[in-house]
Design an enzyme around this catalytic site. Structure first.
Site, PDB file in Angstrom:
ATOM      1  N   CYS A 101      38.700  44.163  18.771  1.00 36.23           N
ATOM      2  CA  CYS A 101      38.539  44.843  17.487  1.00 36.23           C
ATOM      3  C   CYS A 101      39.842  45.523  17.072  1.00 36.23           C
ATOM      4  O   CYS A 101      40.256  45.446  15.907  1.00 36.23           O
ATOM      5  CB  CYS A 101      37.405  45.864  17.569  1.00 36.23           C
ATOM      6  SG  CYS A 101      37.031  46.690  16.008  1.00 36.23           S
ATOM      7  N   GLY A 125      41.951  57.852  15.247  1.00 38.22           N
ATOM      8  CA  GLY A 125      41.671  58.928  16.189  1.00 38.22           C
ATOM      9  C   GLY A 125      41.841  58.522  17.630  1.00 38.22           C
ATOM     10  O   GLY A 125      41.313  59.200  18.524  1.00 38.22           O
ATOM     11  N   CYS A 197      29.246  48.581  20.289  1.00 42.22           N
ATOM     12  CA  CYS A 197      28.671  49.058  19.028  1.00 42.22           C
ATOM     13  C   CYS A 197      27.704  48.058  18.410  1.00 42.22           C
ATOM     14  O   CYS A 197      26.784  48.450  17.702  1.00 42.22           O
ATOM     15  CB  CYS A 197      29.784  49.401  18.041  1.00 42.22           C
ATOM     16  SG  CYS A 197      30.727  47.993  17.414  1.00 42.22           S
TER      17      CYS A 197
END
Length: 380
Positions: A101, A125, A197
């Site tokens: 990803c 982040g 996810c």
């Protein structure tokens, strides 16, 4: 600079966006919609793909005072991450979808779109640090060793690092949460995302079984003792196993010495899963292909360290680039190394690059090779 802040809806990306504003950048928040049906991905705000996450990101952008948009990356994510994940497991390998990803979505598709729209950089982040070295931008480990994410960023190229910002790399996670609270960000106490996810309930084996279906070539097979060749049991899909796995083998009877068995090898064509004692997991050499360098590739043997899992320890190693692949000699044996995993190479704290493991040599094989006559070793 004009900066796109990738906002997942978690505390880290929110604080990273706020710090980019504090640094004087013109910041626009962007949330990536990775599924056309978010409910089919992880729910309960534990991932980065849910409706709740999108709303959390929007609220954080409002508090920070920056424009906010949602970019639909669902097609790219499905083709480049989810399909790749399925293909790798079907081939008997153990991939890391977070690396893929980062490589193909967050720092390829997103960065390409951002640059096309006139932005200069993408801020995330992630916990890693960037410094300007003699040969250009360098990526190093984060200050907080418990949160360091340089492993999953090891797929980034030097060109991508020139357009990346990691505002949290010099901070401890506890300080980031405290800062989020002071800034009035409601995600200050939101739990970190974990697991995969796009697997809604966290049952990866069940999800793979559903997606690969009855027609997969390795739908069923035998569980075999790696030493004796004895068939110990059968299974319904080799994708439910990974090298180093101990639980869930269901072989029916203990080993002769009473010790646990571990998965040693997965043969994707026949579906055979080979098991044996833990000592047979030890690996001393590995070969990896598809190298991606965060700067100049090593021009000779590199005595540094490698990391083999996202939260694994470093292993002292000698790394050699040979044509289009990487050979790694581990100075001490490592366990549970599986094809499909990434090997990330470090020189001190600096991330040199990464490659995908395609083959390993067990310690016992190396020992047998060293025991051969010198003239035979020379011919090998």
């Amino acid at each position: 600079m004009r900066v796109v802040a990738a906002m997942s809806g978690g505390v880290d990306s929110a604080v990273a966006a706020a710090r980019a504003v504090d640094a004087g950048h013109e910041v626009t928040g962007v949330h990536l919609a990775l599924s056309r049906n978010p409910a089919s991905y992880r729910s309960g705000a534990r991932g980065c793909c849910t409706v709740e996450d999108s709303n959390d990101a929007r609220r954080a952008a409002d508090v920070i005072g920056i424009p906010f948009y949602v970019w639909d990356m669902s097609e790219e994510f499905h083709d480049d991450v989810v399909t790749d994940f399925l293909d790798e497991y079907a081939a008997g390998r153990t991939p890391n979808p977070c690396l893929r990803c980062n490589e193909r979505i967050k720092f390829a598709a997103v960065l390409d779109r951002a640059v096309a729209l006139g932005f200069d950089a993408v801020a995330t982040g992630h916990y890693a640090t960037l410094v300007d070295g003699a040969a250009g931008r360098e990526m190093h480990r984060a200050v907080d060793p418990a949160k360091d994410q340089s492993y999953v960023l090891g797929v980034l190229t030097a060109g991508q690092l020139e357009h990346a910002l990691f505002p949290l790399g010099g901070s401890l996670k506890t300080d980031v949460r405290a800062e989020a609270g002071r800034r009035g960000l409601l995600v200050a106490d939101k739990p970190d995302s974990h697991d995969i996810c796009f697997v809604a309930d966290g049952d990866t084996a069940g999800w793979l079984s559903e997606k690969l279906g009855d027609d997969a070539p390795n739908r069923g097979g035998e569980v075999v003792d790696d030493v004796t060749g004895e068939v110990l049991g059968t299974h319904g899909g080799s994708w439910a196993y990974t090298i180093g796995q101990r639980r869930g083998l269901r072989v029916g009877r203990p080993a002769a010495d009473g010790r646990p068995r571990y998965v040693l090898d997965i043969e994707p064509v026949s579906g055979t899963v080979r098991v044996g004692g833990r000592e047979r997991l030890a690996v001393t050499r590995l070969r990896a292909d598809r190298p991606r360098w965060c700067g100049p590739a090593p021009d000779g043997p590199l005595r540094g360290t490698v990391q083999l899992r996202a939260h694994g320890r470093e292993h002292a190693a000698t790394v050699r680039v040979v044509d289009d692949h990487v050979d790694v000699e581990l100075h001490e044996a490592a366990e549970g190394v599986a094809p499909g995993q990434a090997v990330v190479v470090y020189d001190g704290s600096r991330v040199v690059g990464s490659a995908t493991i395609v083959a390993t040599d067990r310690a016992e094989h190396a020992a047998r090779a060293d025991a051969r006559p010198a003239d035979e070793r020379a011919r090998a």
